[in-house]
Design a protein around this motif. Structure first.
Motif, PDB file in Angstrom:
ATOM      1  N   SER A  73      -1.170  -7.489  -3.200  1.00 30.87           N
ATOM      2  CA  SER A  73      -1.172  -6.324  -3.808  1.00 30.87           C
ATOM      3  C   SER A  73      -0.818  -5.814  -4.546  1.00 30.87           C
ATOM      4  O   SER A  73      -1.966  -5.011  -5.298  1.00 30.87           O
ATOM      5  CB  SER A  73      -0.241  -5.568  -2.294  1.00 30.87           C
ATOM      6  N   ASP A 193      -7.383  -4.441  -0.099  1.00 30.72           N
ATOM      7  CA  ASP A 193      -6.474  -4.755   0.648  1.00 30.72           C
ATOM      8  C   ASP A 193      -6.261  -4.828   2.386  1.00 30.72           C
ATOM      9  O   ASP A 193      -5.673  -3.450   3.077  1.00 30.72           O
ATOM     10  CB  ASP A 193      -5.559  -3.579  -0.240  1.00 30.72           C
ATOM     11  N   GLU A 194      -6.397  -5.610   3.079  1.00 33.18           N
ATOM     12  CA  GLU A 194      -6.398  -5.848   3.576  1.00 33.18           C
ATOM     13  C   GLU A 194      -7.476  -5.303   4.937  1.00 33.18           C
ATOM     14  O   GLU A 194      -6.856  -4.171   5.530  1.00 33.18           O
ATOM     15  CB  GLU A 194      -4.776  -6.427   4.658  1.00 33.18           C
TER      16      GLU A 194
END
Ligand SMILES: Nc1ncnc2c1ncn2[C@@H]1O[C@H](COP(=O)(O)OP(=O)(O)O)[C@@H](O)[C@H]1O
Ligand SMILES: [Mg+2]
Lengths: 262, 390
Positions: A73, A193-194
């Protein structure tokens, strides 16, 4: 570890003599060299990135993998101009981003970057269509924006959900709205992000498939943090982060045909 | 198409659209905050404007009673407790063109019937017409041994021109009064004015041509003030030779008292706005805390700090504007009633009351803006990375 050879049209070069050598495209939109990021919490300094090199070329599809806390991240935040590196060199189209004021960074972010988050972060008071328009709401071009938003929602398969509010949509549909939103400003890079972290396996796979399609249709680079194996097959490159360092970069660029799609 | 037209308009003011949606999201909380502003606006508007109407009505009454007049009587430092011819000439010179009327007031006994008498106030002067209008009868150039009576007095004792009234100077205990008859030659017109005596007699009847009071009549309140100032300067330099009394000074005193009370009450109203401001600040703080991530996303997708600040300030202002709008509607009702009661017409707005109403709205909205400033500033300065770390 030996640096990988230039594979195709010479857009790749060695990343120099760093411990973590990586292949970096020469025409990178954003590139970083020996990037270090430290956080200070309660008097303690946490080194989240310990000198990494990266570069994102147009229409790249990069998967970032690695264990939790490895700095994925953090890396995405630097790529997305949301944060500045503690040391090292990060350049957006050749310009040192550390010289940008907050205002400039915000403007560049708007022009260049689209974001997709794990928890979607749609605005509950806005419909799907309005959520997609949201990044451009202050632009005073409502008609053009609406046209483009509608087009994008149709593109992600939600042409029949324009006026639905987020709580009337499933997780996968919400993430599709978020993807459409990330594209409304015609960015060069979408950072995710994910994006499949809150979705079931099948839905997540379809979201990643969508990313793969979009980056070619919309000519946008996609960088996604994921644990999904599917990405390993779809991505051009897989960057593995372990404890703040890039451990391996697997390039699968050769698996894709180059040039314009039919 | 109506929809697309509406969209084009609202598209011009996106922060208002965003703000409105956010306000309707937490409806109860927003309404409570707006209600607090509303109470403050009603308090300031109703108290201030109602008070202004009251002040105006009282001022009107005072003006009617001759605020263009200045009254002068002998001061404490004057040797003689009266004015003579020389004094009058000096006063006349000092006030220039203004008309002066010198009078002397004394108490007399009025014999109603042979067995009944009462005490009354008599004004001696040269010519009653310079003070009052005559309704019936007329005053001859030389009106020695004639009397002029007020309309009330005439009504009370059923008098008309030609009748006789019997008067005697008031005497000390034991002395016998020397009654004399006077013929009523005129009855004055009815008036609201201040200082109308019951009976007027010629100055010669005093026997000594001494005057107790001088009335100076001017055309305007300003002239009256100027005349009073000139008199004070001329006569009251070191000693108080004159007592100068002008209604305008009373008007000024009254104004300052009512204004003081009004400002004090409206100030209490403003205190309620202070509470309202705290409520707005609290609402906005809760709102931005709840929307922390959402604001982080806005920042991430390209909204600048200033954009966030603006959106949140518009939101706070909108809350205040809703409260102020309802508040001013209620305050208007109160003021319409006050106008009707004090000024005779619900729409007789005075400039003072309009000022209070406008001020109440401005103050209400301003309070919201100030109250929203801190939450907005805090939200705008939150780093999006922090907000989005979930
Ligand atoms: N804002 C922050 N303050 C302090 N430490 C942080 C902050 N953000 C991340 N970290 C730390 O940096 C390291 C990397 O975090 P992160 O980039 O979120 O990892 P990942 O996304 O791979 O799980 C972790 O040890 C994390 O605790
Ligand atoms: Mg993470």
């Amino acid at each position: 570890m030996a640096p990988e050879p230039n594979e195709d049209d010479g857009r790749w070069q060695e990343a120099g003599d760093h411990a973590t050598s990586e292949t970096i495209p020469t025409d990178a939109i954003i590139r970083g060299t020996d990037v270090v990021k430290e956080y200070e919490t309660g008097g303690q300094i946490v080194r989240a990135l310990k000198g990494v090199d990266f570069g994102i070329a147009p229409a790249d599809f990069v998967a970032v993998v690695g264990p939790s806390g490895s700095g994925k991240s953090t890396l995405l935040n630097l790529l997305g101009l949301l944060d500045v590196a503690t040391s090292g060199d990060v350049r957006l189209r050749g310009r040192d981003v550390s010289t940008f004021t907050d205002r400039e960074r915000t403007r560049k972010r708007k022009e260049t970057i689209g974001f997709v988050f794990q928890s979607f972060y749609l605005i509950p008071t806005l419909t799907a269509l309005e959520n997609v328009e949201m990044p451009r709401m202050l632009d005073r071009t409502p008609t053009k924006t609406r046209q483009r938003a509608r087009q994008l929602l149709e593109r992600v398969g939600l042409g029949d959900r324009l006026d639905h509010y987020p709580d009337e949509l499933s997780g996968g549909q919400k993430q599709r709205v978020a993807i459409a939103r990330s594209l409304i400003n015609d960015p060069d890079i979408v950072l995710a992000d994910e994006p499949t972290g809150n979705l079931d396996r099948d839905t997540g796979d379809r979201i990643l498939e969508l990313f793969d399609e979009l980056r070619r249709d919309e000519n946008v680079a996609v960088v996604t943090v994921t644990h999904d194996d599917y990405v390993a097959e779809a991505a051009d490159r897989v960057v593995t982060l372990i404890d703040g360092r890039i451990r391996e970069t697997e390039s699968r660029r050769a698996n894709f045909e180059e040039g314009p799609d039919p | 198409m109506a929809m697309s037209w509406l969209r084009r308009v609202t598209g011009r003011f996106p922060s208002v659209v965003i703000a409105r949606r956010n306000i309707s999201r937490a409806r109860t909380r927003s309404l409570l905050a707006a209600a607090a502003i509303m109470i403050g606006v009603v308090a300031i508007g109703a108290i201030g404007a109602g008070g202004a109407a009251f002040k105006e009505s009282q001022l009107d009454r005072i003006q009617e009673q001759g605020a263009t007049n200045v009254y002068v009587s002998p001061g404490f430092d004057k040797e003689d407790r009266y004015f003579d011819r020389t004094d009058l000439m000096r006063i006349d010179e000092t006030v220039g063109g203004a008309g002066i009327v010198a009078t002397e007031s004394r108490s007399m006994e009025y014999r109603v019937r042979s067995n009944r008498q009462r005490s009354l106030s008599v004004t001696y002067l040269d010519d009653p017409r310079r003070l009052h209008e005559v309704a019936v009868g007329e005053i001859p150039a030389n009106w020695r041994r004639s009397a002029v009576v007020s309309s009330e007095f005439a009504a009370e004792y059923d008098l008309e021109p030609g009748d006789r009234i019997v008067l005697a100077p008031e005497t000390d205990e034991g002395e016998t009064a020397e009654f004399r008859a006077y013929r009523v030659t005129a009855v004055l017109a009815e008036t609201q004015a201040f200082g109308v005596d019951q009976v007027y007699l010629p100055i010669e009847a005093t026997g000594d041509r001494r005057y107790g009071q001088v009335r100076i009549t001017t055309e305007s309140v300003e002239e009256a003030e100027a005349a009073a100032a000139a008199l004070r300067e001329e006569f009251n330099g070191r000693k108080d030779t004159l007592i100068v009394f002008e209604l305008t000074s009373l008007v000024r005193l009254f104004k300052s008292i009512v204004n003081g009370i009004n400002v004090f009450l409206a100030g209490l109203g403003s205190l309620s706005l202070l509470v309202a401001g705290v409520s707005i600040a609290n609402t906005m703080l809760m709102s931005v805390t709840k929307r922390r991530e959402e604001i982080g996303v806005l920042r991430a997708v390209g909204y600048s700090k200033v954009d966030i600040l603006r959106i949140l300030l518009v939101e706070a202002t909108l809350l205040g504007a809703i409260g102020a709008a309802i508040g001013i509607a209620l305050a208007l009702l109160v003021v319409l009633a006050a106008n009707a009661i004090f000024l005779g017409s619900p729409f007789a707005f005075t400039s003072g009351s309009i000022l209070y109403l406008v001020g109440a709205v401005a103050f209400g909205i301003g309070t919201s803006l100030v109250a929203g400033a801190y939450p907005a500033w805090r939200a705008a300065n939150e780093r999006p990375v922090e907000a989005l770390r979930g």
